[in-house]
Scaffold this motif. Sequence first.
Motif, PDB file in Angstrom:
ATOM      1  N   ALA A 150      73.567  47.417  81.090  1.00  0.00           N
ATOM      2  CA  ALA A 150      72.527  48.266  80.509  1.00  0.00           C
ATOM      3  C   ALA A 150      71.815  49.057  81.601  1.00  0.00           C
ATOM      4  N   TYR A 151      71.563  48.390  82.758  1.00  0.00           N
ATOM      5  CA  TYR A 151      70.879  49.032  83.884  1.00  0.00           C
ATOM      6  C   TYR A 151      71.529  48.586  85.184  1.00  0.00           C
ATOM      7  N   VAL A 152      71.493  49.465  86.165  1.00  0.00           N
ATOM      8  CA  VAL A 152      72.029  49.162  87.492  1.00  0.00           C
ATOM      9  C   VAL A 152      70.985  49.528  88.534  1.00  0.00           C
ATOM     10  N   VAL A 153      70.819  48.659  89.525  1.00  0.00           N
ATOM     11  CA  VAL A 153      69.901  48.930  90.623  1.00  0.00           C
ATOM     12  C   VAL A 153      70.683  48.884  91.931  1.00  0.00           C
ATOM     13  N   GLY A 154      70.642  49.965  92.659  1.00  0.00           N
ATOM     14  CA  GLY A 154      71.313  50.044  93.949  1.00  0.00           C
ATOM     15  C   GLY A 154      70.420  49.530  95.065  1.00  0.00           C
ATOM     16  N   CYS A 155      70.788  48.382  95.608  1.00  0.00           N
ATOM     17  CA  CYS A 155      70.121  47.820  96.789  1.00  0.00           C
ATOM     18  C   CYS A 155      71.168  47.722  97.897  1.00  0.00           C
ATOM     19  N   ASP A 156      72.028  48.737  97.957  1.00  0.00           N
ATOM     20  CA  ASP A 156      73.226  48.693  98.788  1.00  0.00           C
ATOM     21  C   ASP A 156      73.111  49.517 100.065  1.00  0.00           C
ATOM     22  N   GLY A 157      71.897  49.646 100.581  1.00  0.00           N
ATOM     23  CA  GLY A 157      71.724  50.134 101.937  1.00  0.00           C
ATOM     24  C   GLY A 157      71.710  51.642 102.113  1.00  0.00           C
ATOM     25  N   ALA A 158      71.654  52.017 103.385  1.00  0.00           N
ATOM     26  CA  ALA A 158      71.453  53.415 103.747  1.00  0.00           C
ATOM     27  C   ALA A 158      72.552  54.332 103.222  1.00  0.00           C
ATOM     28  N   HIS A 159      73.764  53.823 103.162  1.00  0.00           N
ATOM     29  CA  HIS A 159      74.895  54.640 102.700  1.00  0.00           C
ATOM     30  C   HIS A 159      75.230  54.337 101.243  1.00  0.00           C
ATOM     31  N   SER A 160      74.231  54.032 100.469  1.00  0.00           N
ATOM     32  CA  SER A 160      74.349  53.555  99.097  1.00  0.00           C
ATOM     33  C   SER A 160      75.333  54.351  98.240  1.00  0.00           C
ATOM     34  N   THR A 161      76.352  53.655  97.764  1.00  0.00           N
ATOM     35  CA  THR A 161      77.273  54.261  96.805  1.00  0.00           C
ATOM     36  C   THR A 161      76.575  54.529  95.485  1.00  0.00           C
ATOM     37  N   VAL A 162      75.716  53.607  95.076  1.00  0.00           N
ATOM     38  CA  VAL A 162      74.997  53.776  93.809  1.00  0.00           C
ATOM     39  C   VAL A 162      74.146  55.039  93.839  1.00  0.00           C
ATOM     40  N   ARG A 163      73.406  55.227  94.915  1.00  0.00           N
ATOM     41  CA  ARG A 163      72.556  56.413  95.019  1.00  0.00           C
ATOM     42  C   ARG A 163      73.392  57.693  94.956  1.00  0.00           C
ATOM     43  N   LYS A 164      74.471  57.724  95.696  1.00  0.00           N
ATOM     44  CA  LYS A 164      75.309  58.927  95.725  1.00  0.00           C
ATOM     45  C   LYS A 164      75.939  59.188  94.371  1.00  0.00           C
ATOM     46  N   GLN A 165      76.474  58.139  93.738  1.00  0.00           N
ATOM     47  CA  GLN A 165      77.141  58.311  92.455  1.00  0.00           C
ATOM     48  C   GLN A 165      76.162  58.702  91.351  1.00  0.00           C
ATOM     49  N   ALA A 166      74.907  58.285  91.478  1.00  0.00           N
ATOM     50  CA  ALA A 166      73.897  58.637  90.479  1.00  0.00           C
ATOM     51  C   ALA A 166      73.325  60.034  90.699  1.00  0.00           C
ATOM     52  N   GLY A 167      73.706  60.687  91.783  1.00  0.00           N
ATOM     53  CA  GLY A 167      73.222  62.035  92.053  1.00  0.00           C
ATOM     54  C   GLY A 167      71.798  62.078  92.563  1.00  0.00           C
ATOM     55  N   ILE A 168      71.341  61.014  93.190  1.00  0.00           N
ATOM     56  CA  ILE A 168      69.985  60.966  93.741  1.00  0.00           C
ATOM     57  C   ILE A 168      70.019  61.504  95.164  1.00  0.00           C
ATOM     58  N   GLY A 169      69.216  62.517  95.436  1.00  0.00           N
ATOM     59  CA  GLY A 169      69.178  63.106  96.766  1.00  0.00           C
ATOM     60  C   GLY A 169      68.503  62.206  97.773  1.00  0.00           C
ATOM     61  N   PHE A 170      68.844  62.392  99.050  1.00  0.00           N
ATOM     62  CA  PHE A 170      68.302  61.557 100.124  1.00  0.00           C
ATOM     63  C   PHE A 170      67.890  62.453 101.292  1.00  0.00           C
ATOM     64  N   PRO A 171      66.900  63.332 101.047  1.00  0.00           N
ATOM     65  CA  PRO A 171      66.533  64.288 102.098  1.00  0.00           C
ATOM     66  C   PRO A 171      65.845  63.620 103.278  1.00  0.00           C
ATOM     67  N   GLY A 172      65.921  64.278 104.410  1.00  0.00           N
ATOM     68  CA  GLY A 172      65.292  63.775 105.619  1.00  0.00           C
ATOM     69  C   GLY A 172      66.048  64.244 106.835  1.00  0.00           C
ATOM     70  N   SER A 173      65.918  63.523 107.915  1.00  0.00           N
ATOM     71  CA  SER A 173      66.537  63.945 109.166  1.00  0.00           C
ATOM     72  C   SER A 173      67.060  62.753 109.933  1.00  0.00           C
ATOM     73  N   THR A 174      68.050  63.027 110.776  1.00  0.00           N
ATOM     74  CA  THR A 174      68.594  62.037 111.691  1.00  0.00           C
ATOM     75  C   THR A 174      68.320  62.513 113.102  1.00  0.00           C
TER      76      THR A 174
END
Length: 515
Positions: A150-174
């Motif tokens: 029903a719900y998924v929570v990505g706690c999978d780190g800096a290179h999160s597959t969940v975040r990328k697959q959900a289309g959530i942006g990760f702006p900032g700088s390196t």
Amino acid sequence: MTSDVVVVGGGPTGLMLAYELALAGVRPIVLEQHSEPRTEPKANGLVGRIVQLLDYRGLLDRFAEGSRHVGPAPSFYFGAVPLNLSALEHNPLHLLVIPQPRLEGLLAEDAVALGAEIRRGQRVVALSQDDQGVTLEIQGPGGGGVLRAAYVVGCDGAHSTVRKQAGIGFPGSTGSLVTRIGHVSLPASLLVPETGEVQVPGAGRLRLGWTYTERGKIGLMSFKPGVHVVTAAENDRLPVDSGAPMTLGELRSSVRRILGTDLPMSDPSWLSRTVASSRLADRYRAGRVMVAGDAAHLFPAGGSALNTGMLDAVNLGWKLAAQVNGTAPAGLLETYHDERHAVGEQVLAHTRAQSVLMAVGEESAVLRDLFEEVLSLPQALQHIAGRLHGEDVRYGGQALGGEVHPLLGRWAPDLALRTTQGPTRLAELLRAGRPVLLDLAGDTALQDIVTEGWKDRVDVVAALSGQPAPPADALLIRPDGHVAWAMSARQAPPDPRQDLRSALTTWFGAASRAL
């Protein structure tokens, strides 16, 4: 539907979330890509509000067994500026020294004991969602598979597959600063027992903490006998292969470039390489997918990652459980982003400031000297200690009627209490992870409001405060320890009873029957 909630990532944030969900009656599945519990000592402790939260859950005593320190930290760093916190009359910054493998092991035990399931060796490779749920494509030792939740929570780190697959942006700088860390053994002949310093041939004595040169900085710490944490940070102009494993030779070479001489090191138990990053997810929720911890934010300095990530989990846990259990009021789940994204912005701001103080160069050296002078002043030191702990976090803070109470939205202080069952503490009232109405003035009318309409979701405790002037006459406390409603006789809203009903409805849903 295979599961109500799938948590992707079995680090401290994911396991804390699994514990909170299970405490609220939800049975999550945790997917962890590592096939065995990790043994790398990635972090050495918890700093900030999360230490008190563990106490409020009744976990702290067990987690602190064998720890070298638990409680207010006598000293700490803001960037590279040392803080003498023992000089404060009220030291808010709490510290628990605990190796990360032990932290993860204890959290996993507690979550499983409450009904959570941890599936190891499971890696999420793709994700899609629709109005009814989320589909995860998974790779494991036995091949591929599909899991529906029903719900998924990505706690999978800096290179999160969940975040990328959900289309959530990760702006900032390196940044350009490369930090290499090793948990190593140093020759006993180099150690100065009286001071803890390390006598390095060709470089002199290096103190515990940071030592700067024009080429970089060296950090030395020791959290257990025989093991030193050696950190070498430099603006690396050499190509860095982030995918290549870190080696002891690479750490030695970095130390040699910075110090101009060798530091004998051996027997590494853990080696790591990081590049400073400052990033914050543009949203913490996309439909039925949420992110927390390093999947939601990366901080360039300051030891704030675990504190912030695990508190993300505590904030989200009770809200997501209410959503799954069908008791959540409209919009409750949206407050996860609203509240924790704002905290992420605050932490990112002060860790960026710390990274400037830690930078290599004459300008930063002058700035460090100035900050060290400023932070010798009690008021400035108090402010920074509170910021590092998270004392400035306030969720909402808008009164539903009348004047804003000072505690509204803030952490509920751990009051000493006397009840008909005997003495207790406010912390002990939140062990079950349920909301609590704490009545300190014997107002049975307020108690009746809860028992008549919300007793299935909210506990009621009548008590006397152990202090002459308690901060409120009544407190409605959320499961995460923050105050949802507060009243004092001197700051009473026009209609306290209706005000309480509104707060109960806003945070915990409609009354179970008409009032």
